[in-house]
Design a protein around this motif. Structure first.
Motif, PDB file in Angstrom:
ATOM      1  N   PHE A  35      -8.640  -7.193  -3.176  1.00  0.00           N
ATOM      2  CA  PHE A  35      -7.993  -6.633  -4.354  1.00  0.00           C
ATOM      3  C   PHE A  35      -7.930  -7.658  -5.472  1.00  0.00           C
ATOM      4  CE2 PHE A  35      -6.059  -4.226  -0.908  1.00  0.00           C
ATOM      5  CZ  PHE A  35      -6.314  -2.951  -1.342  1.00  0.00           C
TER       6      PHE A  35
ATOM      7  N   TRP B  21      -5.266   6.202  -1.270  1.00  0.00           N
ATOM      8  CA  TRP B  21      -4.281   5.126  -1.196  1.00  0.00           C
ATOM      9  C   TRP B  21      -4.305   4.301  -2.478  1.00  0.00           C
ATOM     10  CZ3 TRP B  21      -6.333   0.260  -1.618  1.00  0.00           C
ATOM     11  CH2 TRP B  21      -7.676   0.097  -1.271  1.00  0.00           C
TER      12      TRP B  21
ATOM     13  N   GLU C  12      -1.810  11.441   2.572  1.00  0.00           N
ATOM     14  CA  GLU C  12      -2.832  12.219   3.262  1.00  0.00           C
ATOM     15  C   GLU C  12      -2.371  13.650   3.439  1.00  0.00           C
ATOM     16  OE1 GLU C  12      -3.551  11.134   7.335  1.00  0.00           O
ATOM     17  OE2 GLU C  12      -1.625  10.136   7.465  1.00  0.00           O
TER      18      GLU C  12
ATOM     19  N   ILE D 135     -15.785   2.475   3.974  1.00  0.00           N
ATOM     20  CA  ILE D 135     -15.977   1.292   3.131  1.00  0.00           C
ATOM     21  C   ILE D 135     -14.702   1.004   2.341  1.00  0.00           C
ATOM     22  CG2 ILE D 135     -17.265   0.433   1.119  1.00  0.00           C
ATOM     23  CD1 ILE D 135     -18.936   0.399   3.604  1.00  0.00           C
ATOM     24  N   THR D 136     -13.982   2.060   1.997  1.00  0.00           N
ATOM     25  CA  THR D 136     -12.798   1.886   1.152  1.00  0.00           C
ATOM     26  C   THR D 136     -11.508   1.862   1.960  1.00  0.00           C
ATOM     27  OG1 THR D 136     -12.811   4.265   0.793  1.00  0.00           O
ATOM     28  CG2 THR D 136     -13.848   2.922  -0.895  1.00  0.00           C
ATOM     29  N   VAL D 137     -11.574   1.324   3.161  1.00  0.00           N
ATOM     30  CA  VAL D 137     -10.331   1.236   3.945  1.00  0.00           C
ATOM     31  C   VAL D 137      -9.362   0.275   3.264  1.00  0.00           C
ATOM     32  CG1 VAL D 137     -11.208   1.823   6.223  1.00  0.00           C
ATOM     33  CG2 VAL D 137     -11.416  -0.510   5.401  1.00  0.00           C
TER      34      VAL D 137
ATOM     35  N   ARG E 212     -16.272  13.164   0.149  1.00  0.00           N
ATOM     36  CA  ARG E 212     -16.377  11.783   0.638  1.00  0.00           C
ATOM     37  C   ARG E 212     -15.993  11.777   2.113  1.00  0.00           C
ATOM     38  NH1 ARG E 212     -14.135   6.498  -2.411  1.00  0.00           N
ATOM     39  NH2 ARG E 212     -15.966   7.078  -3.651  1.00  0.00           N
TER      40      ARG E 212
ATOM     41  N   ILE F  87     -14.622  -3.949  -2.103  1.00  0.00           N
ATOM     42  CA  ILE F  87     -14.426  -5.015  -1.138  1.00  0.00           C
ATOM     43  C   ILE F  87     -15.755  -5.512  -0.606  1.00  0.00           C
ATOM     44  CG2 ILE F  87     -13.409  -5.565   1.087  1.00  0.00           C
ATOM     45  CD1 ILE F  87     -11.314  -3.426   0.525  1.00  0.00           C
TER      46      ILE F  87
ATOM     47  N   GLN G 196     -11.899  13.381  10.012  1.00  0.00           N
ATOM     48  CA  GLN G 196     -12.635  12.417   9.204  1.00  0.00           C
ATOM     49  C   GLN G 196     -11.788  11.176   8.932  1.00  0.00           C
ATOM     50  OE1 GLN G 196     -15.613  11.851   7.666  1.00  0.00           O
ATOM     51  NE2 GLN G 196     -16.471  13.390   9.026  1.00  0.00           N
ATOM     52  N   ARG G 197     -10.490  11.390   8.799  1.00  0.00           N
ATOM     53  CA  ARG G 197      -9.628  10.238   8.510  1.00  0.00           C
ATOM     54  C   ARG G 197      -9.645   9.240   9.654  1.00  0.00           C
ATOM     55  NH1 ARG G 197      -4.583  13.675   7.691  1.00  0.00           N
ATOM     56  NH2 ARG G 197      -5.960  15.098   8.784  1.00  0.00           N
TER      57      ARG G 197
ATOM     58  N   LEU H  76       0.835  -1.197   0.000  1.00  0.00           N
ATOM     59  CA  LEU H  76       0.000   0.000   0.000  1.00  0.00           C
ATOM     60  C   LEU H  76       0.867   1.243   0.000  1.00  0.00           C
ATOM     61  CD1 LEU H  76      -2.505  -0.786   2.897  1.00  0.00           C
ATOM     62  CD2 LEU H  76      -3.102  -0.597   0.486  1.00  0.00           C
TER      63      LEU H  76
ATOM     64  N   ALA I  65     -12.944   7.394   9.396  1.00  0.00           N
ATOM     65  CA  ALA I  65     -12.962   6.533   8.217  1.00  0.00           C
ATOM     66  C   ALA I  65     -12.007   5.354   8.343  1.00  0.00           C
ATOM     67  CB  ALA I  65     -12.621   7.352   6.969  1.00  0.00           C
TER      68      ALA I  65
ATOM     69  N   GLN J  75      -7.883   4.121  -4.395  1.00  0.00           N
ATOM     70  CA  GLN J  75      -9.151   4.478  -3.765  1.00  0.00           C
ATOM     71  C   GLN J  75      -8.976   5.746  -2.942  1.00  0.00           C
ATOM     72  OE1 GLN J  75     -12.200   3.451  -3.772  1.00  0.00           O
ATOM     73  NE2 GLN J  75     -12.303   1.286  -4.323  1.00  0.00           N
ATOM     74  N   ALA J  76     -10.074   6.444  -2.783  1.00  0.00           N
ATOM     75  CA  ALA J  76     -10.094   7.591  -1.871  1.00  0.00           C
ATOM     76  C   ALA J  76     -10.847   7.174  -0.616  1.00  0.00           C
ATOM     77  CB  ALA J  76     -10.777   8.775  -2.533  1.00  0.00           C
ATOM     78  N   LEU J  77     -10.228   7.380   0.519  1.00  0.00           N
ATOM     79  CA  LEU J  77     -10.926   7.097   1.777  1.00  0.00           C
ATOM     80  C   LEU J  77     -11.674   8.349   2.226  1.00  0.00           C
ATOM     81  CD1 LEU J  77     -11.380   4.968   3.989  1.00  0.00           C
ATOM     82  CD2 LEU J  77      -9.448   5.930   5.206  1.00  0.00           C
ATOM     83  N   VAL J  78     -11.008   9.467   2.158  1.00  0.00           N
ATOM     84  CA  VAL J  78     -11.630  10.745   2.533  1.00  0.00           C
ATOM     85  C   VAL J  78     -11.158  11.827   1.572  1.00  0.00           C
ATOM     86  CG1 VAL J  78     -11.716  12.558   4.290  1.00  0.00           C
ATOM     87  CG2 VAL J  78     -11.765  10.178   5.004  1.00  0.00           C
TER      88      VAL J  78
ATOM     89  N   ASP K 102     -17.114 -14.055  -0.633  1.00  0.00           N
ATOM     90  CA  ASP K 102     -15.874 -13.864  -1.390  1.00  0.00           C
ATOM     91  C   ASP K 102     -14.722 -14.614  -0.731  1.00  0.00           C
ATOM     92  OD1 ASP K 102     -16.630 -12.418  -3.511  1.00  0.00           O
ATOM     93  OD2 ASP K 102     -15.663 -10.547  -2.930  1.00  0.00           O
TER      94      ASP K 102
ATOM     95  N   VAL L 102     -20.932   5.101  -0.355  1.00  0.00           N
ATOM     96  CA  VAL L 102     -19.740   4.677  -1.091  1.00  0.00           C
ATOM     97  C   VAL L 102     -19.836   3.187  -1.414  1.00  0.00           C
ATOM     98  CG1 VAL L 102     -17.243   4.363  -0.918  1.00  0.00           C
ATOM     99  CG2 VAL L 102     -18.312   6.463  -0.085  1.00  0.00           C
ATOM    100  N   ASP L 103     -19.504   2.888  -2.628  1.00  0.00           N
ATOM    101  CA  ASP L 103     -19.548   1.508  -3.108  1.00  0.00           C
ATOM    102  C   ASP L 103     -18.132   0.971  -3.098  1.00  0.00           C
ATOM    103  OD1 ASP L 103     -19.658  -0.801  -4.582  1.00  0.00           O
ATOM    104  OD2 ASP L 103     -19.794   0.265  -6.498  1.00  0.00           O
ATOM    105  N   GLY L 104     -17.816   0.191  -2.095  1.00  0.00           N
ATOM    106  CA  GLY L 104     -16.473  -0.360  -2.036  1.00  0.00           C
ATOM    107  C   GLY L 104     -16.398  -1.658  -2.799  1.00  0.00           C
TER     108      GLY L 104
ATOM    109  N   PHE M 293     -19.101  -9.957   1.075  1.00  0.00           N
ATOM    110  CA  PHE M 293     -17.837  -9.931   1.800  1.00  0.00           C
ATOM    111  C   PHE M 293     -17.507 -11.326   2.346  1.00  0.00           C
ATOM    112  CE2 PHE M 293     -15.362  -9.293   5.697  1.00  0.00           C
ATOM    113  CZ  PHE M 293     -14.296  -8.575   5.175  1.00  0.00           C
TER     114      PHE M 293
ATOM    115  N   ILE N 262      -0.054   5.182   1.003  1.00  0.00           N
ATOM    116  CA  ILE N 262      -1.130   6.009   1.551  1.00  0.00           C
ATOM    117  C   ILE N 262      -0.650   7.451   1.596  1.00  0.00           C
ATOM    118  CG2 ILE N 262      -2.599   6.425   3.564  1.00  0.00           C
ATOM    119  CD1 ILE N 262      -2.132   3.458   4.292  1.00  0.00           C
TER     120      ILE N 262
END
Lengths: 440, 353
Positions: A106, A96, A80, B210-212, A134, A174, B201-202, A76, B205, A113-116, B260, A170-172, B257, A78
């Motif tokens: 993955f 990230w 910020e 969801i996108t962690v 977001r 995962i 926010q970080r 990864l 989050a 992806q954007a987390l925030v 998978d 948000v549509d992850g 989830f 990341i």
């Protein structure tokens, strides 16, 4: 290094809980908007850097982190950053990129992806603030939700707050749970020093239909300087019934040596599933937990916890709880040792666990620190299935070196055995950098 | 003689153990610095400015104006110790707190000393006791200023610079002293804006996003004391936890989830050849045991963890009029769902049939 090999990804992983009128188009729009928001964010960041030069300005922060794991291989990066131009605007972002193991959702190809990516605009008099982008929406009885959208708060002099929010959940890649959009609001009233009471409403749409629609109430009160209480209740309208009840009441002695808490948690998972799921008509294995938690500062460096709860799951009663102790090895708490004994006995969840962890400072001067972090846990299941083993140990040894306030380097090795893997060994590493300016 | 020797050794060992325990538990103070004797100086009528010279003109930045040994020996001309006075008189952590406050506060003594007519104790009430933590508390600030309104609107930035980095826990014990993991949600529900004065926010989050990129306990693998929903060895008990509290799982996770991962690992999932979780007699023609029906009613979320979404068709494939599962509607069945548009009705009732 695994004891069992993984099978290839299935076709099922590509299935979605979506009908023909899915949120795909909405997501595309959001992506487009997110791109513009990103540019706007960069512009704001630049402007803030230019104008925020006084000694007492909020510092701007940027950070980068490289994180990697071997077995399964997974990497990864990341990035910020955050900035603030008081009192008008603050912005933050965390994005990230990753490449590696399908076990983590993955593909073998790289993913970004954007987390925030959020910007908060504030009226200088504090009458309103607006968050766009977001972010995590969590207010009142609305459960925390990751959305691309907006959240506006208006404040009246009477301490009445009015909030409206909406966007596309948000549509992850995962997770697979998708929604078209959501919208809601909250009305709350401040009670001076005593706290806040509020009521909220939201709904989410999935595949063109109402998926969740909830109303709820919440409060947080500080009845006395030693007594706090808070609760939230949400009621599902599409599949009528209580969706979630959370409550807590805590009290502590003036010197904070002893703190006790009573809590209750009731959830109706079937009302948290998408109402468009067929399973919502079958029944509800509601879960209930109610119990108490006590923390005792037995000595200046020693904290002890005892926690016990009565639990109900799938119409069966049981209990769970833990005993925990944390001993700080110095007055500042730079080093500490944790021991924990945990037991759960409800429904099919019957197990006992022991956990030991420590933070051991090895070297320290003004800017440089070196520390060792061993961690060990062992689970004793009451009735393991044949071939799953009777104990499931797990251990990790981490080493962290911080050569300066900006840099940190850490590495770890972990090993475990559980009901799936007879043995498993992993290596982890992380390098991070953070910078801020101006410095006051 | 031997007994006496044993008794002495035992006594020494016991005393040593007690001493060691006292040291370990923090009952014995490690450092030899003590709270500064502010009260004694106040009672002697010594003006604050005699020691803190120049503080009345201090702005937001600059020196802390703490007295040096040279300042002390102007009065205490015969010091009892050759070391620096500050080594013992006044705690190092108090001086560190003063430096932190200077760094993170938009506060000018110059502005306030004029308004307070040089009366420092009006704000620094703690100096009248032997507590050397002299920082002014919120109620004192609010008693004079319009800061109360800023508190109500969570406008902390008016006074605090980077409150998050200041690590100033709220005076109320609302969350941070307890079981943060369980309590923070319900406490934050009503007062989320209070939380956001420090938390970004970080941070939210990192767990709720969801996108962690991965779970927090793996990302921060060198922070074993940090609480986390999915603790390091959570994987070993995740199936049992899901049965004990399915509501906690479905807040974040959906069917895909679970399926998978189970499919990839060859544990049940859709790769039946590698492990069907259902025992014999789970499903079959009418008249056989068909255990899946009662089980599904007892724990529909358990079914949904694999058969959600498109898996609904698995049920409807049999439980339909004319299908081997028969008519799924019991006698006197009624529903407020829209037969044409709502799922699951429309799975069968195509064209309002």
């Amino acid at each position: 290094m695994h004891g069992v090999l993984s099978s290839p990804p299935s076709e099922r992983s590509k299935q979605r809980e979506h009908g023909p009128r899915s949120g795909t188009r909405a997501s595309q729009k959001i992506c487009s908007i997110a791109g513009r928001a990103g540019l706007a964010l960069a512009a704001i960041f630049a402007l803030s850097c230019i104008f925020a030069t006084s000694a007492s300005a909020q510092p701007h922060r940027v950070g980068a982190e490289l994180w990697g794991q071997a077995n399964p291989n997974y990497g990864l990066i990341i990035l910020e950053g955050s900035t603030r131009k008081y009192p008008y605007v603050d912005a933050e972002a965390m994005i990230w990129g990753g490449i590696g193991a399908p076990q983590y959702g993955f593909d073998d190809s790289a993913e970004v992806q954007a987390l925030v990516i959020a910007i908060k605009v504030r009226d200088p008099r504090g009458i309103s603030d607006t968050r766009l982008g977001r972010f995590i929406l969590a207010t009142g009885s609305v459960r925390a939700m990751h959305i691309d959208g907006g959240h506006i708060t208006l404040r009246a002099r009477s301490k009445t707050h009015f909030e409206v929010f909406g966007g596309v959940p948000v549509d992850g890649d995962i997770e697979g749970r998708k929604y078209d959009w959501m919208v809601g609001g909250r009305l709350s009233q401040g009670l001076g020093k005593r706290g806040v009471v509020g009521t909220s409403y939201y709904n989410r749409f999935n595949a063109g239909q109402r998926s969740d629609e909830e109303v709820g109430g919440d409060f947080s009160l500080r009845v006395a300087h030693w007594l706090d209480m808070a609760a939230k209740v949400s009621w599902e309208l599409v599949n009528p019934g209580l969706a979630e009840v959370l409550g807590t009441l805590s009290a502590q002695t003036k010197d904070r040596v002893i703190r006790g808490e009573l809590f209750v948690t009731k959830r109706s998972p079937i009302r948290m599933l998408q109402a468009t799921s067929l399973f919502t008509v079958l029944g509800d294995p509601g879960t209930l937990q109610t119990g108490a938690n006590l923390r005792w500062r037995a000595a200046p460096r020693l904290d002890l916890w005892v926690n016990g709860a009565m639990m109900n799951a799938e119409d069966q009663y049981g209990w769970g709880g833990y005993l925990r102790g944390v001993l700080r090895t110095d007055d500042e708490g730079k080093g500490s040792i944790l021991g924990e004994l945990r037991r759960q006995s409800v429904s099919v969840s019957q197990w006992t666990g022991i956990r030991l962890a420590a933070v051991i400072p090895l070297y320290e001067d003004i800017d440089t620190t070196l520390g060792l972090m061993p961690e060990f846990e062992i689970i004793f299941p009451d009735d393991p299935d044949p071939g799953q083993g009777s104990v499931w140990p797990w251990g990790r040894l981490a080493l962290r070196w911080q050569p300066s306030k900006s840099w940190a380097i850490a590495a770890a090795c972990e090993a475990s055995a559980n009901q799936v893997q007879r043995y498993e060994v992993r290596a982890l590493a992380r390098v991070s950098y953070q910078a801020e300016w101006p410095k006051k | 003689m031997t007994r006496r020797l044993i008794a002495v050794i035992a006594f020494v060992a016991l005393a040593g153990s007690v001493g060691a325990c006292a040291k370990i538990l923090g009952l014995e103070q490690e450092s030899q610095d003590w709270a500064f004797e502010h009260r004694a100086h106040v009672l002697e009528g010594i003006n604050c400015l005699e020691c803190h010279a120049g503080i009345e003109d201090a702005g937001e930045t600059g020196d802390l104006h703490l007295p040096t040994t040279a300042d002390c020996v102007e009065c205490h001309q015969d010091p009892h110790d050759p070391n620096e006075c500050g080594d013992c008189h006044g705690r190092a952590r108090t001086r560190a707190a003063a430096a932190t406050a200077k760094k993170h506060m938009r506060f000018s003594h110059a502005q306030h000393s004029e308004a307070g007519a040089g009366d420092c104790v009006r704000c620094h009430v703690n100096v009248t006791t032997d507590d050397d933590y002299a920082r002014t508390k919120h109620p004192t600030c609010f008693s004079c200023h319009a800061h109360k309104g800023q508190w109500d609107t969570r406008d902390c930035d008016g006074c605090h610079v980077e409150l998050q980095a200041e690590v100033a826990f709220p005076e109320s014990h609302v969350v941070h002293d307890g079981d943060f993991l369980r309590e923070h949600g319900v406490q934050a529900a009503a007062q989320a804006d209070l939380c956001t004065t420090c938390h970004t926010q970080r941070q939210c989050a990192a767990c709720h996003g969801i996108t962690v990129p991965t779970i927090p306990s793996r990302l921060a693998f060198d922070a074993p004391m940090r609480q986390s929903m999915h603790r390091a060895n959570f994987f070993a008990v995740h199936d049992m936890q899901a049965a004990a509290d399915p509501g906690a799982c479905v807040i974040c996770h959906s069917a895909i989830f679970c399926v998978d991962c189970h499919t990839r690992e060859g544990i049940a999932g859709l790769d039946a050849a590698r492990g069907n979780p259902h025992p014999a007699g789970w499903s079959g023609p009418p008249g056989t045991s068909n255990d899946h029906g009662p089980a599904a009613r007892l724990d529909p979320v358990g079914c949904a963890s694999c058969h959600g979404g498109a898996g609904e068709m698995l049920c409807v494939g049999c439980h339909r009029v004319g299908g081997p599962g028969g008519n799924p509607h019991p006698a006197n069945f009624s529903s407020r769902l829209d037969i044409i548009n709502d799922l699951p009705c429309r799975l069968c009732h195509l064209g309002n049939l």
